[in-house]
Design a protein around this motif. Sequence first.
Motif, PDB file in Angstrom:
ATOM      1  N   SER A   1       0.996   3.737   6.425  1.00  0.00           N
ATOM      2  CA  SER A   1       0.647   3.673   4.967  1.00  0.00           C
ATOM      3  C   SER A   1      -0.874   4.282   4.965  1.00  0.00           C
ATOM      4  O   SER A   1      -1.323   4.772   5.923  1.00  0.00           O
ATOM      5  CB  SER A   1       0.754   2.299   4.389  1.00  0.00           C
ATOM      6  OG  SER A   1      -0.212   1.618   5.060  1.00  0.00           O
TER       7      SER A   1
ATOM      8  N   SER B   1       0.881  -1.163   0.151  1.00  0.00           N
ATOM      9  CA  SER B   1      -0.013  -0.001   0.122  1.00  0.00           C
ATOM     10  C   SER B   1       0.927   1.131  -0.079  1.00  0.00           C
ATOM     11  O   SER B   1       2.166   1.037   0.347  1.00  0.00           O
ATOM     12  CB  SER B   1      -0.960   0.066   1.231  1.00  0.00           C
ATOM     13  OG  SER B   1      -0.078   0.034   2.376  1.00  0.00           O
TER      14      SER B   1
ATOM     15  N   ASN C   1      -9.231   5.747   4.108  1.00  0.00           N
ATOM     16  CA  ASN C   1      -8.041   6.034   3.279  1.00  0.00           C
ATOM     17  C   ASN C   1      -7.464   7.049   3.681  1.00  0.00           C
ATOM     18  O   ASN C   1      -7.615   8.163   4.205  1.00  0.00           O
ATOM     19  CB  ASN C   1      -8.191   6.303   1.978  1.00  0.00           C
ATOM     20  CG  ASN C   1      -8.557   5.035   1.034  1.00  0.00           C
ATOM     21  OD1 ASN C   1      -8.302   3.755   1.472  1.00  0.00           O
ATOM     22  ND2 ASN C   1      -9.405   5.264   0.158  1.00  0.00           N
TER      23      ASN C   1
ATOM     24  N   ASN D   1      -3.680   2.617   4.468  1.00  0.00           N
ATOM     25  CA  ASN D   1      -4.677   1.584   5.400  1.00  0.00           C
ATOM     26  C   ASN D   1      -4.045   0.961   6.629  1.00  0.00           C
ATOM     27  O   ASN D   1      -4.854   0.150   7.220  1.00  0.00           O
ATOM     28  CB  ASN D   1      -5.132   0.578   4.565  1.00  0.00           C
ATOM     29  CG  ASN D   1      -3.892  -0.194   3.764  1.00  0.00           C
ATOM     30  OD1 ASN D   1      -2.927  -0.370   4.328  1.00  0.00           O
ATOM     31  ND2 ASN D   1      -4.429  -0.971   2.697  1.00  0.00           N
TER      32      ASN D   1
END
Length: 1026
Positions: A688, A662, A716, A690
């Motif tokens: 990141s 990700s 997100n 997520n």
Amino acid sequence: MFVKKLVDKATKKAGESSIHGLKVEDVNPHLAFHYGVPAGASQMAYDLIQNILAIATNDGRIKLFGMDNTQALLQSEAPIPSKFLQFIENHGILLNINVQNHIEVWDIDTKELCYVHISSEEITAYAVMQQSLYMYVGNCHGDIFLLKLVTEEKKLVSVQYTIPFRESYGKMNEVCDDNAVIGILPQPMAESKRVLILFKDGVISLWGLQESKVVSVTGGITQISSHQEPKKAVAACWACPYGSKLVVGYSNGEIFIWAIPTLFSEVNKKESHSALNIPLAKLNLGYKTDKIPIISLRWVSGDGRASHLYVNGYSDNGSHSFQVVVLNETSESRTIKLVLPLTETCLAMEIVSCFSDRTKHKQTSLLLLSKSNQLHIYNDSQIEHYLSQCQSKSSPSLPNHFVLKPPFNDSGITIAKLYTSYSVESNIMNEEQLMLLKKYSNLFLVDKRDTNHSSSNFSGFAKTTRYLCITGHQDGGINFWDASCPLLFPILSIKQQTEDSNAPISTPVTALHFDLSSQTLVTGDQNGLARIIKFKKDQHASDNMFSFLQAKPGGNYTTRSVKVKGVIQCISVNPESNHLAMGTDKGFIFVFEMEGTNILYQKQFPSQLYPGINSLQFENCSHNGYAKNILLIGMQDSSFLAIEEDNGTELNASAVHTKKPSRALLMQIVGASSDGVYTSGSQLLFCSENAVRIYSLSHAMQGIKKVNSKKKLSGNCCYASIVFGPSSDVGLILVFESGKVEIRSLPDLSLLKEVSVRGFPYSTLKSSAHSSSVICASPQGELVIVNGDQEILFFSVLVQQGTYRNLKGINQVYKHNNVYVEGGSPTAINAHKEKKKGIFSMVRDLTGNKSKHGQDTDTEESRASTAEELSALFSTANFSLDYVNKHTVENEEDIELDIDDIDVEDTKEKPKEWNFSVLNKQKLSKKFQAIKGKLKTKTDEKLNSSNNGNEDDKAVGGIDQIKKKYGYGMNNEFSAAKAAESKLSDNVRKLQGINDKTSEMKDTAQSFSSLAKELLRTTQKDKKSS
């Protein structure tokens, strides 16, 4: 196996003990200040006395702009779009009507929501009587109700006076299915006596407030264009200071000008067009041809010259047009108009006074709010000049217009970093900053020269600078800003310079890093060009670490440049070893010596899914019992590895990867020892989109994936930053695309607080090619969120910092010392001048020209008299409840009426009241109620006796006795009711005639009374002067 677990557990505990996490009581995330035009703007309103502009959004926010660059943001409890927005001028009250038909009462002095009035019907129109505290509210059924503002409690209360549809429509034989009121316009110079009502089907009704009836009816789509396609009236405005002309725009693009009778129209005999039900004129501007509905209209007086009309129209398919047309008294063969070159739909327009220096001449500006939330500003005098030159058949140049932008130069921000000076206290907004605020570039500038923030406009370093914001721009420029006050005060600007003549002139800055200890700034751009800017040491001792910044460009720094392959995405500097590292989008890293810009080595690291280097960090870590200088490399796919700083040798065979790649956001080492060397207890934070993971640093350098803590994120995440509390406690700030902000403690990643930033622009701007949102944060938890070239959000996280807690000077948009002065509004000036030339000329000829003091006295007396009249008028019900509801019970069984109980010739002294028709109708209503009660009793007796079997004697005998008592025949038992109905109709007609004569006598008496007062004042002044 048991020994290995025990060692790992002991290592984990040692790491946890070296990090102290933030506590709940340490954090208070909130929006401290908002600058610029908010995203999702849809409505505008303007207070011409206080010079306050309000902009409402689709998510329940209202932005206020005042004098001296003051700004404030209001937020409703629910994120609901606004439908109407209006000031009660000079009272500090703003009314906001949302799509749920809630009327919000805002106190703009305290920025508080004081009251919410909930309407049970859909509100389709409204109007405020600015000379009083009353407002009209029209609904989808065609009814109009009145509300009054109680100033002491700042709430709205309903009054007895109403304007029901069946009384105000005036054309009951032509009623259509859609009876909504779409326009309520108090008639100029008669606001307390007349109000114009525009229905959706085009019917124009002029309502007499004191008469409580329709004075004039005109318009109606069925009569005007029955042979054309269906259309609805959608917008209207007055086109005359006397209220004798009305401009109406329709859904098919047509624009008509209608004649409306005034209070003195009978004397002047100007009712021919309204009586014939035909418009005075029709404006052919091309809207109908292009099938563009008219959305809004605004008329501006010409101060003795030809006035002009602003016309805004747009359709759902994207067609739009904004035009300015000249309205002449005499008809001409050609139409003088100007089509403003807008590239997108205009959602709203307002005419405002320029927020310029008060010593300068006030100018009038036209503000247009576009679909992309940009404010286009036109000088109204330039538009008027253009139209006047067009009338002389010359070829004038188009009026200049500017788009409102925060002072970021003409180039947007691509990257920003925020730095803190610990030596400056953060608890005040001092006098120096307040003075800078007043000199700050005006938000609604009309002069283009003032919008160019060249290096000469940058004021240089201030001793009170605590927060330094460095921004990189689309054109390659670098700007330094003082962010100590929640505005960006310019300090220094560095323009892009390149030795390569073939290189583009403007290349966006993609990365920057500022090392405070060595006072070195390194920037990288999209073409791989890196600039190393070294500032000279300050010759004068200063407690502020930003004192090396000066206003003159080039005088206190040197610049070197170096070129690499690819787009530079991250930069890191080690001031001790004098090494510089850069990572590109191709996965390359380059390590240089900063003094000679000699390259030491370069390496490329492939990634799984997302190519490129995300972050670089020089650190001194303990490895295999030895302190070693390493370079941590974070990849875009959330993998990472470590290499030796001096030669680039990898410390492990492969990088540490996650199961699902990700996009990486943040890599940071936490938990250092006292000597600055990271030990086995230190941990590596990696965030990141997520998930957030905390690795053991010692294991990570060996290529071993050991996760101490992990938190999967809901949504997100688009930005992450470390925050340090007052006791060096550590926390994590997470900003999500939805606008959610989470504050988590380290190293357990527990959630401390969660808030939502309404109108957060990231998700909406992510898909735009011309705009971008940039976020930067300081270690003390101050966030600056930049929404392209439109707005800036200043967000605070911690409780103790309080950097922006003293905002009284910047968000006080309401000025208590502001009073209405003659000429406060250009529209008011023009209207006043035309008034003197109009209907009051005969009084002026008799009494002579008044002094200014006399005019002010008369104005105050007139306002007080008007307020008393309206209070007496609206406090009494002009229609009784039974009268209003009688049309809903038409099928009710007929009842007998006692005619003798109605005394039409009543000669008793009546109480003094402004509306005699109200008193008569109230009296009739009480009589009818009494009669109805008596007759209902008799009817019940009749039914009971019938059920008991005595219907032959009691029922017939009772009816016959009633007939005999009132002298009616015995053959037809319904004749009494019919005769009563006939006599009642005659009485109502007589009463109506009496009311009409009374109103006429009252108006005549008031006119003579006013004239007598004027003559008396003149006589007294003549005696005093003689």
